[in-house]
Design a protein around this motif. Structure first.
Motif: not given
Length: 278
Positions: A135-147, A175-176, A178-182
């Motif tokens: 139903r949804a996909i995501g990542v774990s342990n990703f830093q901003p540069a990875h994202l 966290r910030a 991620g928040t900025d990008r939903g």
């Protein structure tokens, strides 16, 4: 029974903000632990291929008698399966091991930056999402540069980023971002493997509100908006960790706990961790 608040992910899927983690729970203990958590009222179970207990998690969910739609199940792709075809095949094994019709959330467990193939991995995750088996996909342990690299090269914004977060590692920048990008933040190691429970700031707040230091720390996570899934095989602790919704911390309490940040990890650094199982 206590009602756990839901958060809405960026694709509209609802996720319970409190869950039950199964990291380091031996397979032979997992079925009973998860069944007890579900009986207690948890409706969100977090597992991973790396944990080796997906089969037992699936058994517990099926044995609970709860409708499938009432239990949110997360698993994660193991590090040896980042190639496109390997990721597709590994997800198929997860679905078979869980023996469930679908997975609610599937994550890339680690970015493995020296391997450098997580964009290819994410494209496989997008294919899994299109298949309707998750139903949804995501990542774990990703830093901003990875994202940033992921977002620039692919079409689907991760629904969550599951990272180490606790009062000694507040991860405000990640966290910030991620928040900025939903992208919702899920917090693993939420009590820093117990290291924060003797902190005088936390113990003083706990004494004042008549709660345990663990409850205060978990409540801090919830009030900051994190999704959290404490792990324990001790029934009394499982129940204690569930009793988080009949008290609140003040804004000053939250600020005081956040100020404890030391950028101190209990687990690996995602920028340098490149372990692949044999």
């Amino acid at each position: 029974m206590t009602s756990i608040p839901d958060l809405t992910l960026n694709n509209g899927v609802s996720i319970p903000q409190l869950g039950f983690g199964t990291f380091q729970i031996e397979p032979q203990d997992t079925r009973e632990a998860v069944r007890f958590a579900l009986d207690t009222g948890y409706r969100h179970i977090d597992t991973a291929q790396m944990y080796g207990n997906e089969k037992e998690v699936g058994q517990a969910v099926r044995d609970s008698g709860l409708p499938r739609g009432e239990v949110f199940v997360t698993s994660k792709l193991n590090n040896g399966h980042h190639a496109y075809g390997d990721a597709l095949a590994a997800f198929g094994r997860t679905l078979e091991d869980l023996d469930l019709e679908y997975v609610d959330l599937f994550l890339v467990h680690w970015p493995l930056p020296a391997v450098g193939d997580y964009v290819e991995t994410w494209k496989a995750m997008e294919e899994i999402l299109r298949s309707g088996r998750v139903r949804a996909i995501g990542v774990s342990n990703f830093q901003p540069a990875h994202l940033e690299r992921l977002l620039a090269a692919t079409e689907t914004v991760p629904a969550v980023n599951q990272i180490e977060v606790h009062p000694y590692l507040t991860q405000d920048d990640v966290r910030a971002f991620g928040t900025d990008r939903g992208i919702a933040t899920e917090a693993w190691s939420p009590i820093a493997q117990g290291k924060v429970l003797d902190d005088p700031v936390i113990t003083a707040i706990a004494e004042r509100v008549g709660r345990s230091p663990a409850q205060v720390t978990l409540r801090w996570h919830l009030q900051r908006g994190d999704i959290v899934f404490p792990k324990s095989v001790t029934p009394a602790r499982v129940e204690e960790n569930f009793r988080l919704f009949d008290f609140e911390l003040t804004a000053d309490d939250v600020a005081a706990i956040t100020a404890l940040n030391r950028d101190e990890r209990t687990g690996p650094d995602p920028d340098t961790f490149n372990w692949i199982p044999d």
